[in-house]
Design a protein around this motif. Structure first.
Motif, PDB file in Angstrom:
ATOM      1  N   LYS A  57       0.831  -1.209   0.000  1.00 52.44           N
ATOM      2  CA  LYS A  57       0.000   0.000   0.000  1.00 52.44           C
ATOM      3  C   LYS A  57       0.863   1.255   0.000  1.00 52.44           C
ATOM      4  CE  LYS A  57      -4.054  -2.111   2.158  1.00 52.44           C
ATOM      5  NZ  LYS A  57      -4.970  -2.133   3.324  1.00 52.44           N
ATOM      6  N   GLU A  58       1.955   1.216   0.755  1.00 54.56           N
ATOM      7  CA  GLU A  58       2.870   2.359   0.771  1.00 54.56           C
ATOM      8  C   GLU A  58       3.530   2.529  -0.599  1.00 54.56           C
ATOM      9  OE1 GLU A  58       2.665  -0.084   2.903  1.00 54.56           O
ATOM     10  OE2 GLU A  58       2.967   0.563   4.982  1.00 54.56           O
ATOM     11  N   MET A  59       3.866   1.409  -1.229  1.00 53.53           N
ATOM     12  CA  MET A  59       4.486   1.452  -2.551  1.00 53.53           C
ATOM     13  C   MET A  59       3.542   2.071  -3.571  1.00 53.53           C
ATOM     14  SD  MET A  59       4.476  -0.124  -5.763  1.00 53.53           S
ATOM     15  CE  MET A  59       3.778  -1.753  -5.583  1.00 53.53           C
ATOM     16  N   LEU A  60       2.269   1.675  -3.539  1.00 57.93           N
ATOM     17  CA  LEU A  60       1.295   2.214  -4.483  1.00 57.93           C
ATOM     18  C   LEU A  60       1.054   3.705  -4.255  1.00 57.93           C
ATOM     19  CD1 LEU A  60      -1.478  -0.532  -4.826  1.00 57.93           C
ATOM     20  CD2 LEU A  60       0.204   0.185  -6.525  1.00 57.93           C
ATOM     21  N   ALA A  61       1.023   4.128  -2.999  1.00 59.98           N
ATOM     22  CA  ALA A  61       0.824   5.547  -2.686  1.00 59.98           C
ATOM     23  C   ALA A  61       1.975   6.390  -3.246  1.00 59.98           C
ATOM     24  CB  ALA A  61       0.704   5.738  -1.177  1.00 59.98           C
ATOM     25  N   GLU A  62       3.198   5.891  -3.097  1.00 58.24           N
ATOM     26  CA  GLU A  62       4.367   6.611  -3.630  1.00 58.24           C
ATOM     27  C   GLU A  62       4.349   6.613  -5.154  1.00 58.24           C
ATOM     28  OE1 GLU A  62       9.261   6.511  -3.400  1.00 58.24           O
ATOM     29  OE2 GLU A  62       8.067   5.236  -2.069  1.00 58.24           O
ATOM     30  N   LEU A  63       3.929   5.505  -5.746  1.00 60.60           N
ATOM     31  CA  LEU A  63       3.858   5.405  -7.207  1.00 60.60           C
ATOM     32  C   LEU A  63       2.835   6.392  -7.768  1.00 60.60           C
ATOM     33  CD1 LEU A  63       4.930   3.779  -9.651  1.00 60.60           C
ATOM     34  CD2 LEU A  63       3.010   2.224  -9.327  1.00 60.60           C
ATOM     35  N   LEU A  64       1.694   6.496  -7.116  1.00 59.93           N
ATOM     36  CA  LEU A  64       0.648   7.431  -7.548  1.00 59.93           C
ATOM     37  C   LEU A  64       1.142   8.869  -7.519  1.00 59.93           C
ATOM     38  CD1 LEU A  64      -2.277   8.113  -8.334  1.00 59.93           C
ATOM     39  CD2 LEU A  64      -2.859   8.018  -5.895  1.00 59.93           C
ATOM     40  N   GLU A  65       1.943   9.193  -6.508  1.00 52.12           N
ATOM     41  CA  GLU A  65       2.443  10.565  -6.359  1.00 52.12           C
ATOM     42  C   GLU A  65       3.565  10.878  -7.337  1.00 52.12           C
ATOM     43  OE1 GLU A  65       4.713  13.362  -3.029  1.00 52.12           O
ATOM     44  OE2 GLU A  65       3.987  11.362  -2.469  1.00 52.12           O
TER      45      GLU A  65
END
Length: 237
Positions: free
Chosen positions: A212-220
């Protein structure tokens, strides 16, 4: 415009992946250039890819332990994959090399070989990613051959082989953990299509269950690649 989820999903099926930190203008330029290359059919449906764009040449002789190799031609910021393949290569070899071709816009990943060898069977699938770089196979082969003349070199070759095997099984455990986390994140049965868009750094986060942290960083930081990744959920792999 290549930025709708439907279009991004279609381009994925065509073997065109959004690169790391690639903006829409760069992506459109690369799509246009790749579509000028030969369109190669992707025979195995495991990755959800129907075709890919690359230069393919039959080349011989290749070294006995290499059935094919994928090289990259750089045209400014665009990477063009060039596959050199032996006439005697196993039937799954071209699909294997096409995985490297579609991953061209991403930085090298130690997990890329594991993905490519998913298309092999039996012992090739198990031991395929033994070497992370072609030069490693050359060094091992030369050391073992010279070992016929020197016991110390033969011992060195054996120790090198043990190192490669230990590294293989350690890295495979990280690879498998990453696939499990991808399945959990995207509620998918087959995580392999999603895995193609993941970088080495992101894979290690997945293995630590930080998806989930990885996806949040990817989105940003990498919204276009995130969008293509999300577009794959439309296909219910």
């Amino acid at each position: 415009m290549h930025n709708s989820e439907k279009e991004l999903a279609y381009l994925f099926q065509e073997g065109i992946l959004v690169g790391e930190n690639e903006d829409l203008k760069q992506f459109q330029k690369r799509v246009f250039r790749l579509q000028q290359l030969s369109k190669i059919s992707f025979k195995n449906p495991l990755f959800g890819i129907n075709s890919a764009y690359a230069i393919v040449e039959e080349k011989k002789p290749l070294l006995p332990w290499f059935a094919a190799v994928t090289k990259f031609i750089h045209e400014e910021t665009i990477v063009i994959p060039k596959i050199e393949i032996s006439a005697f290569a196993p039937k799954e070899t071209l699909d294997h090399e096409l995985i490297h071709a579609v991953k061209a816009p991403h930085n090298d990943s130690i997990f890329e070989e594991f993905l490519a060898f998913e298309l092999s069977g039996g012992l090739r699938r198990l031991l395929g990613p033994l070497f992370f770089d072609p030069w490693e196979a050359n060094i091992l082969a030369i050391t073992l051959l010279l070992g016929f003349f020197s016991p110390l070199l033969y011992l060195a070759g054996c120790l090198l082989l043990v190192f490669f095997l230990c590294r293989l099984f350690w890295t495979r455990s990280i690879y498998k953990k990453g696939l499990i986390e991808i399945s959990n994140l995207f509620h998918c049965i087959n995580p392999l299509p999603f895995a193609l868009l993941i970088t080495e750094k992101e894979w290690k986060l997945l293995a630590k269950k930080q998806g989930k942290e990885m996806l949040a960083e990817l989105l940003e930081k990498d919204p276009l690649r995130y969008k293509q990744l999300h577009a794959l959920t439309l296909h219910h792999f």
